[in-house]
Scaffold this active site. Sequence first.
Site, PDB file in Angstrom:
ATOM      1  N   GLU A  99      47.054  48.441 -35.237  1.00  0.00           N
ATOM      2  CA  GLU A  99      46.722  47.278 -34.405  1.00  0.00           C
ATOM      3  C   GLU A  99      47.698  47.161 -33.234  1.00  0.00           C
ATOM      4  OE1 GLU A  99      43.917  46.318 -35.074  1.00  0.00           O
ATOM      5  OE2 GLU A  99      43.782  47.038 -37.143  1.00  0.00           O
ATOM      6  N   GLU A 154      43.018  43.595 -33.444  1.00  0.00           N
ATOM      7  CA  GLU A 154      44.055  43.787 -32.428  1.00  0.00           C
ATOM      8  C   GLU A 154      44.008  42.777 -31.284  1.00  0.00           C
ATOM      9  OE1 GLU A 154      41.391  45.856 -32.944  1.00  0.00           O
ATOM     10  OE2 GLU A 154      40.567  46.597 -31.045  1.00  0.00           O
ATOM     11  N   ASN A 155      43.508  41.551 -31.500  1.00  0.00           N
ATOM     12  CA  ASN A 155      43.445  40.543 -30.439  1.00  0.00           C
ATOM     13  C   ASN A 155      44.713  40.531 -29.589  1.00  0.00           C
ATOM     14  OD1 ASN A 155      41.150  39.493 -32.024  1.00  0.00           O
ATOM     15  ND2 ASN A 155      42.791  38.850 -33.390  1.00  0.00           N
ATOM     16  N   ALA A 173      42.003  44.504 -40.125  1.00  0.00           N
ATOM     17  CA  ALA A 173      42.831  43.737 -39.206  1.00  0.00           C
ATOM     18  C   ALA A 173      42.197  43.803 -37.819  1.00  0.00           C
ATOM     19  CB  ALA A 173      44.247  44.294 -39.147  1.00  0.00           C
TER      20      ALA A 173
END
Length: 870
Positions: free
Chosen positions: A303, A269-270, A267
Amino acid sequence: MSVPRDDGFVYLADYTAPAWRIPQVELQFELAAEATEVVSRLQLVPDPAQGGEALVLDGVDLELLAIAVDGVALAADRYRYDGRQLQVPGLDRACVLETRVRIRPAANTRLEGLYRSGRLLLTQCEAEGFRRISFMADRPDVMPRWRIVLRAARTDYPVLLANGNPLGTADLGGGQHEATWENPHPTPAYLFAIAAGPLERVTQTLDTAEGRRVELNIWAEAADVARCAYALGAVERALRWDERRFGRGYDLDVFNVVAAQDFTMGAMENKGLNIFNARYILADEATATDADFLAIESVVAHEYLHNWSGNRVTLRDWFQLSLKEGLTVFRDTEFSSDLHSRALKRIEVVRLLRGRQFAEDAGALAHAVRPDRYREISNFYTLTIYEKGAEIVRVLHTLVGDTAFRAGMDRYFADNDGRAATLEEFLAAHQAASGRDLSQFARWYSQAGTPELRIREHYDAASGDYTLTVDQHTPPTPGQAQKQPLLIPLRFALYGADGAPVTTPPDTGAAQAPGLVELTRARHVLRWTGLTDRPLPAFNQAFAAPVKLDLDYAADDLARLARLERDPFNRWDLLQRLATGALLGTLDAESATSALSDALADLLDDDAADPAFVAECLALPDFDTLAEAVDVVEVESLVARRESLVERLAEDHVERLERRYHALAATARQGLSGAAMSARALRNACLAWLTRLDPQAALAQAQFAAGGMMTERLAALRCLLHFDAPDAAAALQSFRDAFAHDPLVTDKWIGLVATRPHPDSRDAVLALLASPWWKATNPNRVRALLGSFARGNALGFHRRDGGGYRLLAEQILGLDALNPQVAARLLGSFESWRRLAQPQRGAARAALESLQGGLVSPDSRDLLQRLLED
Ligand code: ARG
Ligand code: ZN
């Protein structure tokens, strides 16, 4: 950041600050799968301190359509673009650079930059993917604010998401629409994200402790949205936990998460728009196992928690990667430990460390948690950066204590908010808050390899003198022959002849706190005087230090200690040690086996013990852990010894296993409660041991036929397939058909087929590679088939004829051209090849050498070179 030297490496020592700052970026996308156009407006400000360097921006394989400075088109001789970098000489003042480029998402199999997954368009930018979308100083210490406009056909892309807060939408006529997003926080390009397509959502609104109203959304394609509810709950739990435990709030009006079937890693973490591998979002009882639920919760938390440890405080350069990853793994591990069983979480982490990270630290790819050079940063998203990095933060926590640790974290966040930080700055904050000198501690970051503690005891019955001599040693690793002593907090406990803990501190050897000594030198001696009996010592409670222990216990002492020890992690660990000693011949095999068997009898008889803990005690050290503990790996004999030990133990306890299996049935039906998960864990452990003794596999067949939750069905199917039960083929067929439409469940049976413990399983893998089930462009499918085969099937992968290695090498060659990161990951499964006995070692070398000249990506070429280097 810094350019590679002539040797192809980027060096930490070469870091220089950016010559140009970029305070603001405006992007405008015209989205379509075949061709997307991106208009970018970069505000550029030269940094006078950097001496007026020419403007150089990253941009890989972009089709440059237009370029202008302050609204004036640049003539062809005013700039140079070579497909990697854009140079615009002669700029010496603040200006706006506008470019228009075309990119091709549908043709992007790297899944880096903007790509297509099913009907969605998605991005993945960490570490250096943004440069495949548009021109940028693609380095984490350049942190603009962002305004992002997305335009697309409404029917194909009804939902348009980007980082930050939504500013508004508009209909553009002709079936086109647009959405505008604004990310007001300074954010490096690696955290940029967009997602577009026919997404639906589950949603929830909450008020943060600071009083901000936040909308939480999990987005997925329509068929999957019903399986997003659990992940949504996990977001809320993570948010509340970070408020409570670290005093960290959320800082945007929305938190969006998107589930994607095609995603290279777990995944990402934007900022405000996390993008996830669907396997870490989608779950219901019928399709996800208990382990999946726990993994989803922990990755969602990971995240989310990055929003502070990674996004608000980001990295100066990629050498600092563990500053966000190790710290965030530490934080997500604490989250899981606070919500569930701390001891079980510790056991899970230590299994991963011992089986995989220790092997990495001892193999050809060993590197420091902060490396000092790299050729390809993608190859450093490793267990060492993540898991060992988290262990180092845990060591710091142990050294300074919880209160000072929290104060140090507060200070780190306060001092570095909105900045791109270094590990030095992290340590400086903790040093200031705790008043401790952390200079020796810092060696954990620069020194590769797993430290070993050799502990020898001496008791003099006449005088009552008792000494423990502790020697530390870290073996050499590639490029680091000599090691210095580390600061290691060693926990210990002594148990007297009466079984009670000895509370007297040592007279010499300075224990810093009760039961804790800080090792700083190559040798420490702890001395007690006047002990009337020889005590039994236990060490490294809760695995407080990520080290190997060399102790010279007898089997009986280990068994006795396993009963006395107060620390639950250590009770488990002492049984693992007994098993390891029996298997590797470092203990008397018969006395170790019978001591272990007695201990397991007690555990199985103890209805008050957590059944999941009992299940962990039944699960002996896996192949990887055993292989890591020997100098030369004899694959078949190691597997065979392990199998016969399990068989012997199962035979010893048939009635107990049956009793627990049946007695826990009712609890096991109670959904996702902790008690039900625990019950299923022990039942499935019992089932596996019972099935190996029953050629008809009756119990597994019955459990499979009963249907029920995925945890039970999958465990039963594994037993049927791995013990070659008469009904195995029919069971596999019915499972396959029932879930043919579901890629994540399909990955599960493929994983079972790929890990059947037999050399012939190679043929089943080959058959799947030639079947419609094979999808080389889907990373989950590649991992399910090839990753599980290479990492989870010792007898198949390490076939004596080298057929397993050749299979993998051939596939790596093909995958390398599609998705370099996926190919490089698979290549990593050769990391311990030098320790294999013959004929495997020669066969592995031949397979690796066959790849020379054939690999195209820098990722795989870097790994191959390191694997073959002497
Ligand atoms: N930062 C992501 C995480 O949460 C992982 C990104 C991995 N990217 C890569 N190119 N390997 O751990
Ligand atoms: Zn992370």
